[in-house]
Motif scaffolding. Structure first.
Motif, short mmCIF file in Angstrom:
data_model
loop_
_atom_site.label_atom_id
_atom_site.label_comp_id
_atom_site.label_asym_id
_atom_site.label_seq_id
_atom_site.Cartn_x
_atom_site.Cartn_y
_atom_site.Cartn_z
N GLY A 14 3.36 9.10 5.47
CA GLY A 14 2.77 9.85 4.36
C GLY A 14 2.88 10.13 2.75
O GLY A 14 3.19 9.12 2.69
N SER A 48 0.37 10.72 8.93
CA SER A 48 -0.30 10.07 8.67
C SER A 48 -1.39 9.64 7.61
O SER A 48 -1.94 10.52 8.28
CB SER A 48 0.63 8.42 9.47
OG SER A 48 2.07 8.35 10.00
N GLU A 49 -1.69 8.37 7.39
CA GLU A 49 -3.10 8.21 7.18
C GLU A 49 -3.60 8.11 8.33
O GLU A 49 -3.22 7.09 9.01
CB GLU A 49 -3.38 7.30 5.34
CG GLU A 49 -4.91 6.87 5.81
CD GLU A 49 -5.47 7.91 4.50
OE1 GLU A 49 -6.94 7.39 4.77
OE2 GLU A 49 -4.53 9.01 3.85
N SER A 87 -5.07 9.94 13.76
CA SER A 87 -6.93 10.24 13.59
C SER A 87 -6.39 11.25 15.06
O SER A 87 -8.16 12.04 14.32
CB SER A 87 -7.28 8.90 14.40
OG SER A 87 -6.85 7.47 13.56
N TRP A 126 -11.03 14.21 1.44
CA TRP A 126 -10.48 13.22 2.03
C TRP A 126 -9.65 12.13 1.04
O TRP A 126 -10.77 11.20 0.25
CB TRP A 126 -11.03 11.52 3.15
CG TRP A 126 -10.68 10.63 4.20
CD1 TRP A 126 -9.10 10.59 3.67
CD2 TRP A 126 -10.76 10.10 4.69
NE1 TRP A 126 -8.81 10.00 4.14
CE2 TRP A 126 -9.48 9.54 5.67
CE3 TRP A 126 -11.35 10.12 5.78
CZ2 TRP A 126 -9.40 8.69 6.07
CZ3 TRP A 126 -11.84 9.80 6.82
CH2 TRP A 126 -10.44 8.81 7.30
N PHE A 181 -7.33 9.63 -0.80
CA PHE A 181 -6.61 8.86 1.04
C PHE A 181 -5.06 8.62 0.39
O PHE A 181 -4.51 8.90 -0.60
CB PHE A 181 -7.11 7.48 0.33
CG PHE A 181 -6.06 6.18 0.61
CD1 PHE A 181 -6.70 6.14 1.74
CD2 PHE A 181 -5.22 5.01 0.01
CE1 PHE A 181 -5.91 4.80 2.66
CE2 PHE A 181 -4.89 4.29 1.03
CZ PHE A 181 -4.74 4.20 1.78
N ARG A 182 -4.48 8.73 2.03
CA ARG A 182 -2.84 8.62 1.65
C ARG A 182 -2.31 9.82 1.11
O ARG A 182 -0.95 9.87 0.22
CB ARG A 182 -2.44 7.44 0.63
CG ARG A 182 -2.21 6.77 1.91
CD ARG A 182 -1.10 5.31 1.32
NE ARG A 182 -1.01 4.31 2.10
CZ ARG A 182 -0.50 3.04 1.70
NH1 ARG A 182 0.49 3.15 0.72
NH2 ARG A 182 -0.03 1.91 2.89
N TYR A 183 -3.14 11.21 0.93
CA TYR A 183 -2.60 12.08 0.50
C TYR A 183 -3.17 13.48 0.53
O TYR A 183 -2.28 14.64 1.65
CB TYR A 183 -3.31 12.35 -1.57
CG TYR A 183 -2.26 14.18 -1.89
CD1 TYR A 183 -1.71 14.24 -2.45
CD2 TYR A 183 -4.16 14.84 -1.99
CE1 TYR A 183 -0.81 15.16 -3.76
CE2 TYR A 183 -3.22 16.00 -2.94
CZ TYR A 183 -2.25 16.40 -3.80
OH TYR A 183 -2.15 17.03 -4.36
N ILE A 203 -6.66 15.64 2.95
CA ILE A 203 -7.67 15.81 3.82
C ILE A 203 -8.01 17.89 4.12
O ILE A 203 -6.67 17.68 4.58
CB ILE A 203 -7.58 14.39 5.33
CG1 ILE A 203 -7.41 13.65 5.48
CG2 ILE A 203 -8.76 15.63 5.86
CD1 ILE A 203 -7.18 13.02 6.31
N GLU A 212 -0.61 14.66 4.02
CA GLU A 212 -0.06 13.49 4.49
C GLU A 212 1.15 13.25 4.25
O GLU A 212 1.44 11.94 3.12
CB GLU A 212 -1.30 12.65 4.22
CG GLU A 212 -2.49 12.59 4.88
CD GLU A 212 -3.27 11.84 4.18
OE1 GLU A 212 -3.26 9.98 4.03
OE2 GLU A 212 -4.49 11.40 5.31
N LYS A 241 -0.50 1.62 9.93
CA LYS A 241 -1.11 0.13 9.46
C LYS A 241 -1.69 -1.37 9.42
O LYS A 241 -2.40 -1.47 10.97
CB LYS A 241 -2.57 1.06 8.46
CG LYS A 241 -3.68 2.59 9.02
CD LYS A 241 -4.22 2.70 7.85
CE LYS A 241 -5.42 2.18 8.08
NZ LYS A 241 -6.32 2.70 7.32
#
Length: 818
Positions: free
Chosen positions: A14, A67-68, A82, A455, A457-459, A461, A484, A675
Motif C-alpha cells: 500500500g 493494495s492499489e 479491485s 481516488w 493513487f496509492r493513498y 479511495i 491503501e 501490479k
C-alpha cells in the motif's frame, strides 16, 4: 479470484495511511504512527487499541484495502484489491447475504429454473437505477456477460462465464458466424467440391486458419505413420542444443524420433519431406491444402493438416502450427513466392445453440457421426454473440441457458464478473481510445450502494452513497474511506490508534503479534475459502520437469510454516481445494478419511525430504552430502518471485531455507509491487511465483478451473488433456455427490502434475472495532459495507443486527420438465 495479494488474493501492498488518537490526519510518514500511539490508550478493556472514536462521524467507515486496485471494472477485476471495491459499487442479480453469504435479493427479485438446472429466467426489480438515474435493465446484464466473454476484452475472469451455453467456445474465439451463405469446400479453392452449403448466419467452430506458420524445425511427414492418432510434440532447447521432438503411440509416446533444430529427421520412422532447406520449415508461412484425421497432441484434441510450401507438401499436427505473425495476414505471396489465394478457415458446423425452452430437443441432436470439416473464406467469418446462452427478452427479464447443470450458478451471480455494466458508458471511452477511463471517479456509472468519490493513487479511495440505489435509505454508512497500506504492522498500528474501524478484507495481521492479538476482544478468526500456493512456470527449466516440482513440494515443511511463520491457525495444504469447501466436497473429504482412502492425507503427499532428494536425483540432479548439508549437482539457477509484503517475504525466506537445507539448492528471492508482478507473470518472466486463490463460489471448480489448459487463469503453462476431460465429465454429472467425486478425481490428476505447490489453506484473522455492527465473519473473508453500521451506543447494545434486513428469494418457480 486472485484476488490483491491473491486473485481476490490475500494481502497487498500500500501507500498512505492516517494516524492520530481522535482526529484522522494524513500520514506524511508511517513512522509518525509510533509517535501517535504514545498518546493513545491501548488495550482498553481487553481490546487491541483505543476504544475511543473521537472526531469521526458515525456515518463514515474507515477500512484498509491493502493494495492499489488494478481494475474497478467488474468484467476485468481479478484481484482482491479491485474486487473488494467493485463489490461495494455494483450489484448483481443476487447479492451476498451477511455472514453466510448465501444469495439474497439484489437486482433480481425472483427467478424460475428448469428441473435439470440448465435454464434460468430472472426477473429484475423495476426500481433499480444507475447512478445517473437511468433504469438497470436485463440488456445491461446481457451486454456485460457477453463483453466478459468477448476475446477482445481479454478478461482473466472470463472462465467464470464458461458455464453459459457456448460461452467457452465464443470466448476462445473459436465460435464464428457466416455473414453470408457459403459452401463448405473440401479444399481451400473456389472450385473445390462442396460437402454442403452453409446458410447466412450459420455458426461454425474454427479449427485452424490458412495460411498458417510452422512452429517446428521437424520436417513435415510425407505420410502419416502408424499411431498418428496420439502425438507428443516437444519443443527443443536452442541453448542446450536439443532439437524438437515428435513421437507417436497410444499415449503420444511409442516409437520416438526427433529432429535437431534445422535438421531433417522426422519422427516415427516416416521418411522426411526434404524439400525445404535443411529439411525443416521452421518459421515458414504455409497453406493448409487438406484436413487430415483427428488426433490428440500432448493430450489435447487436435488434427493433422497437410501443408504446402513452394509446391512441396507434407503433414504436421496442429500443435506444431501457429497463427502467422502480423495477425494472420502474411501478404499476397506464399512462402514459396507463388501468388497466394485468399485466406481460408478450416471449420466444422456448430448447431448446438441455445433454445431457452426446456421441452425443446437440443438443437443438432439428430446429427450422426462426425460433423463435416471443410474450408470457407476467412473473410466471411464474423464474431456473433447470439449463440451465447444469455438474452434479455425485455427490460426486466433475463433468460440464461447453461452448458451443463451448474449447482453453484446462483451463488456465482453474486460475484463481480457477473455484475452489469452500461454499454453506452464503456463504448464511448473505447471509441476515444481510452477504455480504462470509464471507471475514474468523474466518469463511472454504478448500480450498487456506493459510488466512487475520490481516488488518490496509492493513498486513499473514498466512496459515497449512491443516491439512485434502490435501497439507498437503508444504508447507515454514508461514506467509506479506503486506505491503501500494504504493510501489516503499519496497518495494525493505525487500527490501534483508532484511525481504522476494520482492518480490511485484504489485510493480514503480523505473524509476530498473533499470539497476543488473538486474546483481544476485537480479534476475529474464521475459516477462509482460500489457498496460498506457489505457481511454477512449467515452460522454464528446471521446473519444466514434474519430478523437480514434486521434489520442491516434498521438501517444504508446511506445518512448520503455519506454526512458526504465519501463526494464524492456517491448515497445511497437501492439495488444492480447501477441505471445508461446500457443495458436498467437505462431506466427501470426511467420508474418504473415515474409510482411510483420502489421497490427500496419505504419506505420499506429505513432507518427506528423503523422497524429495530421490526425485531430484531421478530428474538428473543428484543430491550429495557437502559438509553438514547437501548440494544438488548441476542444478540450475532458481528464482522465487513474490509481491511486496512482509508476510510473503517471511514465507519466501522460510521456503528458501528449506530448499537449501533439504535439497542443497540455492534460490534467489525477488519482490515486486503487485501490479508489476502481475505483468511479469503474464509475460512469462518467472520460474516460481507466489499467489493465492480466493473461492469465487463455494465449489471445488473455482480452484481447479485455474488449471484447465485453456483457462486464462492458468499462468503455469501446464496442460493435461486427461485433467480437462475429467473436469468436463465432473461438470456434466447431474448427481451432486457423484459430481464431487469426479472433481476430486480431477484434483488428484492435477496434483500428480504439481503445476502449483500448495502451502496452506487460509484462516481469516482480523481486527474490527466493537462499534461496527452487522459484521459477521464468513468463509469468503468479504464484508459488504451495506450491511454494516457504527453504533455509538455499542457498550450498552450487545446485538449485531445488520443495517437493514436481507431480502430472501422466494422458492424458485419451475420452467418445465427437461
Amino acid at each position: 479470484m486472485q484476488r490483491a495479494s491473491e486473485r481476490r488474493g490475500a494481502g497487498g501492498a500500500g501507500g498512505g495511511g492516517s494516524v492520530g488518537c481522535g482526529a484522522r490526519g494524513a500520514a506524511a510518514a508511517l513512522g509518525l504512527v509510533i509517535l501517535a500511539l504514545s498518546a493513545c490508550s491501548e488495550g482498553e478493556g481487553g481490546y487491541a487499541g483505543t476504544t475511543a472514536r473521537v472526531g469521526k462521524d458515525t456515518e463514515t467507515l474507515y477500512i484498509n484495502n491493502g493494495s492499489e486496485p488494478e481494475y474497478l471494472d467488474p468484467g476485468k477485476s481479478n484481484d482482491s484489491a479491485s474486487s473488494t471495491l467493485v463489490q461495494q459499487m455494483f450489484e448483481g442479480l443476487t447479492t451476498y447475504g451477511a455472514g453466510d453469504l448465501r444469495p439474497v435479493q439484489g437486482v433480481a427479485t425472483h427467478w424460475e429454473q428448469s428441473d435439470d438446472n440448465r435454464l434460468f429466467r430472472f426477473h429484475l426489480r423495476p426500481e433499480a437505477r444507475w447512478s445517473d438515474g437511468k433504469p438497470v435493465t436485463a440488456h445491461d446484464f446481457e451486454y456485460a456477460w457477453k463483453r466478459v466473454l468477448r476475446p477482445s476484452t481479454a478478461s482473466l475472469a472470463a472462465t467464470n462465464l464458461y458455464v453459459l451455453k457456448n460461452g467457452e467456445l465464443f470466448s476462445l474465439g473459436k465460435l464464428k458466424a457466416l455473414r453470408e451463405a457459403a459452401p463448405l469446400r473440401a479444399a481451400p479453392r473456389p472450385d473445390a467440391p462442396s460437402a454442403l452449403d452453409l446458410p447466412k448466419g450459420a455458426f461454425v467452430v474454427v479449427l485452424a486458419r490458412s495460411p498458417i506458420q510452422v512452429d517446428t524445425a521437424i520436417a513435415p511427414l510425407a505420410a502419416l505413420p502408424e499411431g498418428s492418432a496420439a502425438v507428443t510434440f516437444a519443443k527443443g532447447d536452442a541453448k542446450g542444443g536439443a532439437g524438437d521432438r515428435l513421437s507417436f503411440g497410444a499415449a503420444g509416446g511409442g516409437s520416438a524420433g526427433g529432429g535437431a533444430a534445422g535438421g531433417d529427421a522426422a519422427a516415427g520412422g516416416a521418411a522426411p519431406l526434404g524439400s525445404a532447406p535443411g529439411g525443416g520449415w521452421q518459421g515458414a508461412v504455409v497453406d493448409i491444402v487438406r484436413v487430415g484425421p483427428p488426433c490428440k497432441c500432448n493430450g489435447a484434441a487436435d488434427r493433422w493438416f497437410e501443408i504446402e510450401r513452394g509446391g512441396a507438401r507434407g503433414f504436421l499436427p496442429g500443435c506444431a502450427l501457429v497463427p502467422p505473425a502480423g495477425n494472420g495476414n502474411p501478404g499476397k505471396e506464399s512462402a514459396g513466392g507463388a501468388p497466394r489465394s485468399e485466406a481460408y478457415a478450416v471449420v466444422t458446423p456448430h448447431t448446438s445453440l441455445p433454445t431457452y425452452e426446456p421441452a425443446a430437443p437440443p438443437s443438432g441432436s439428430a446429427a450422426q457421426g462426425d460433423p463435416p470439416v471443410g474450408f470457407v473464406p476467412d473473410a466471411l467469418l464474423v464474431e456473433d454473440d447470439g449463440a451465447v446462452g444469455v438474452r434479455a427478452t425485455d427490460d426486466l427479464t433475463l433468460d440464461v441457458q447453461l452448458e451443463q447443470p451448474t449447482p453453484y450458478f446462483t451463488d456465482l451471480t453474486s460475484y463481480v464478473t457477473l455484475f452489469p455494466v452500461r454499454k453506452d458508458v464503456i463504448e464511448a471511452f473505447e471509441k476515444r481510445g481510452e477504455p480504462e477511463l470509464w471507471f475514474r471517479p468523474e466518469n463511472i456509472v454504478v448500480n450498487g450502494p456506493y459510488t466512487l468519490d475520490e481516488w488518490k493513487f496509492r493513498y486513499e479511495i473514498t466512496m459515497k452513497r449512491n443516491p439512485m440505489y434502490w435501497n439507498h435509505d437503508k444504508l447507515k454508512i454514508h461514506r467509506v474511506v479506503w486506505l491503501e497500506v500494504e504493510l501489516y504492522n503499519a496497518t495494525m498500528n493505525i487500527y490501534k490508534a483508532g484511525d481504522l474501524d476494520y482492518l480490511g478484507d485484504n489485510t493480514s495481521l503480523p505473524a509476530e503479534h498473533m499470539d497476543w492479538l488473538s486474546t483481544k476482544r476485537d480479534f476475529q478468526r474464521y475459516p477462509y475459502l482460500s489457498i496460498y500456493w506457489f505457481e511454477f512456470n512449467t515452460k522454464k527449466p528446471p521446473v519444466d520437469d514434474a519430478r523437480v516440482r514434486w521434489a520442491l513440494n516434498l521438501a517444504v515443511d508446511k506445518r512448520q510454516i503455519v506454526e512458526k511463520v504465519t501463526r494464524a491457525g492456517q491448515m497445511p495444504a497437501t492439495h488444492y481445494v480447501p477441505d471445508y469447501t461446500g457443495s458436498g466436497y467437505d462431506e466427501a473429504v470426511a467420508e474418504d478419511r473415515k474409510l482411510g482412502v483420502d489421497p490427500f492425507s496419505s504419506p505420499d503427499v506429505s513432507f518427506n525430504p528423503e523422497r524429495a532428494r530421490a526425485m531430484l536425483a531421478e530428474a538428473g540432479y543428484e543430491v550429495v552430502r557437502e559438509g553438514d548439508g547437501y548440494r544438488a549437482k548441476s542444478f540450475p539457477a532458481l528464482e522465487l518471485l513474490y509481491n511486496t509484503s512482509e508476510g510473503h517475504k517471511q514465507i519466501a525466506v522460510a521456503v528458501q531455507d528449506m530448499w537449501k537445507r533439504h535439497l542443497g539448492i540455492s534460490v534467489t528471492l525477488r519482490n515486486e509491487e503487485w501490479k508489476v508482478m502481475l505483468k511479469n507473470v503474464r509475460d512469462g518472466h518467472y520460474q516460481v511465483v507466489r499467489f493465492g486463490w480466493i473461492g469465487e463460489y463455494n465449489h471445488p471448480a473455482t480452484w481447479l478451473g485455474t488449471l484447465l489448459s485453456y483457462s486464462p487463469q492458468n499462468r503455469t503453462g501446464w496442460a493435461d488433456q486427461e485433467f480437462d476431460d475429467l473436469m468436463r465429465a465432473a461438470a456434466a454429472t447431474a448427481d451432486p455427490k457423484e459430481s464431487i467425486r469426479a472433481f476430486r478425481k480431477a484434483e488428484k490428476r492435477a496434483l500428480d502434475g504439481m503445476p502449483k505447490l500448495p502451502l496452506y489453506f487460509y484462516t481469516k484473522s482480523t481486527l474490527v472495532k466493537p462499534w461496527v455492527k452487522g459484521f459477521k465473519g464468513n468463509s469468503r473473508g468479504l464484508q459488504l459495507v451495506k450491511w454494516l453500521w457504527n453504533d455509538p451506543s455499542w457498550r450498552d447494545n450487545p446485538s449485531n443486527e445488520t443495517a437493514s434486513p436481507e431480502l430472501e428469494f422466494p422458492t424458485p418457480g419451475r420452467l418445465g420438465a427437461p
